[in-house]
Enzyme design. Structure first.
Site, short mmCIF file in Angstrom:
data_model
loop_
_atom_site.label_atom_id
_atom_site.label_comp_id
_atom_site.label_asym_id
_atom_site.label_seq_id
_atom_site.Cartn_x
_atom_site.Cartn_y
_atom_site.Cartn_z
N SER A 162 -2.53 -16.51 -9.33
CA SER A 162 -3.81 -16.26 -9.73
C SER A 162 -4.72 -17.25 -9.33
O SER A 162 -5.16 -16.96 -7.89
CB SER A 162 -3.73 -16.69 -11.40
N ASP A 328 -0.51 -5.18 -13.44
CA ASP A 328 -1.52 -6.21 -13.36
C ASP A 328 -2.80 -5.93 -13.78
O ASP A 328 -3.41 -5.10 -12.80
CB ASP A 328 -1.35 -7.26 -12.42
N HIS A 358 0.18 -9.74 -15.00
CA HIS A 358 -0.14 -10.95 -14.13
C HIS A 358 1.04 -12.07 -14.67
O HIS A 358 1.14 -12.94 -13.72
CB HIS A 358 -1.27 -11.12 -14.76
#
Length: 380
Positions: A162, A328, A358
């Site tokens: 991320s 995601d 995610h």
């Protein structure tokens, strides 16, 4: 707009009452809380940045063994700490899996992590939160990687997740940043550079409503659960039953029975300027430094528009693996494809998992089958 501004004023008062940010609730480090109970070796280090932050760094190895492979560094995402890599059981957590494989595992914590601190400022001090992603690029990541390199005298296998990937992409693109000379190979999970197509309501909706600008206007410096609650109320979002999905998209493989345990540690505080930086990228469609507006950009950069982080300047000598998901809503498929095109390189391996959102990459119970073996193979 009036009700929104009143809500932000209420938030300021709430933040002032409860202090800015949430400290480590148990006062314990990653080693004591998560690693040693699983019978792994673990050592805690403190890495100091040039601007005074004391970053927690953990070294993990299989018990009663000496690592035979090189150092691997795990770097977490936004509103998380290094504990994200060890929250699941050992056979489902990447830090333990890599230690079992013989790697010398290091878990990095950014300045916002509940396990980090500052030389002068407490988390209740507004000066603790005066930074955005740019400071993670300039200070945190190079300091952590340099420390690992000093301990091991080896180049480092990097795993980012991320915003951890976003910081790495930015650092690697900057000439003079030490990160490029220290990384051997890089595996990027749920990679982020561009945020043009972000669909996650918690980021996209807040950016569209410019809640970041209003928050900074009312001098809200830290963003934690109080801020999320305000965003939820203003955007009619369900933050009680579905907070994780609002950030990530509909995860396929997270064990919902463990959600109360995850909630004890995740959704840690970050700086409002860090969230505002992401919101700026959503609105601008660029991968660029923080926008201080005019005349702030002149003061900081000498130009009217914040400079871009140019992905094409990342050294082609660093092989990369990009792993992304079809569901995601933060690292959207279109934005990842944009990222891949702008890397301008042939030494990129790509793994696409249609079912993954995610959080599945770090908390999913199937990541030990779908994701982590590919990372291990890539590093060999």
């Amino acid at each position: 707009m009036v009700s929104l501004r009143l809500a932000i004023v209420a938030l300021v008062l709430l933040a002032a009452h409860n202090a800015l940010g949430v400290a480590n609730p148990r006062g314990l480090g990653v080693c004591t809380s998560f690693v040693l109970p699983e019978a792994y070796q673990c050592t805690e280090y403190i890495v100091e940045t040039a601007d005074g932050y004391k970053l927690a760094l953990e070294r993990v190895a299989k018990n009663c063994t000496t690592p035979t492979l090189g150092p691997v560094f795990l770097y977490h995402g936004i509103m998380e700490g290094g504990d994200i890599w060890v929250l699941n059981p050992p056979d489902e957590s990447l830090a333990f899996i890599m230690a079992d494989a013989g790697y010398d595992v290091f878990i990095g914590n950014g300045r916002a992590s509940m396990f980090s601190s500052h030389n002068l400022f407490s988390r209740a001090d507004t000066r603790f939160w005066d930074w955005s992603m740019d400071e993670l690029v300039v200070h945190d990541l190079p300091a952590l990687l340099t420390y690992v390199n000093t301990l091991t005298d080896k180049r480092i296998f990097f795993v980012g997740y991320s915003q951890g990937t976003q910081v790495a992409f930015a650092a690697l693109s900057q000439s003079g940043n030490k990160a490029a000379s220290l990384i051997e190979r890089a595996a990027m999970l749920a990679p982020i550079a561009y945020l043009n197509h972000v669909r996650a309501p918690m980021i996209g909706e807040a950016a569209r409503r410019r809640l970041d600008q209003v928050s900074l206007e009312f001098r809200v410096f830290a963003a934690g659960r109080q801020v999320l609650n305000i965003i939820c109320r203003q955007s009619n979002l369900d933050c009680i039953d579905d907070l994780l999905t609002l950030f990530t998209g509909p995860n396929c493989c997270v064990n919902v029975s463990r959600m109360s345990y995850y909630n004890m540690y995740e959704m840690q505080s970050t700086s409002m300027r860090n969230l505002a930086h992401l919101a700026q990228l959503v609105r601008s469609g660029r991968f660029a430094k923080f926008d201080f507006q005019v005349p702030g950009n002149i003061d900081h950069y000498g130009v009217l528009i914040p400079p871009s982080y140019s992905l094409s300047t990342i050294p082609v000598s660093i092989p990369m693996l990009l792993v992304y998901g079809g569901r995601d809503e933060l690292a959207d498929q279109a934005d990842v494809q944009h990222l891949i095109r702008d890397l301008h390189r042939t030494s990129v391996e790509v793994l696409f998992l249609p079912r993954y959102a995610h959080a599945d990459f770090v908390l999913g119970i199937n990541a030990n089958v779908d994701v982590y073996p590919h990372v291990l193979e890539f590093f060999q």
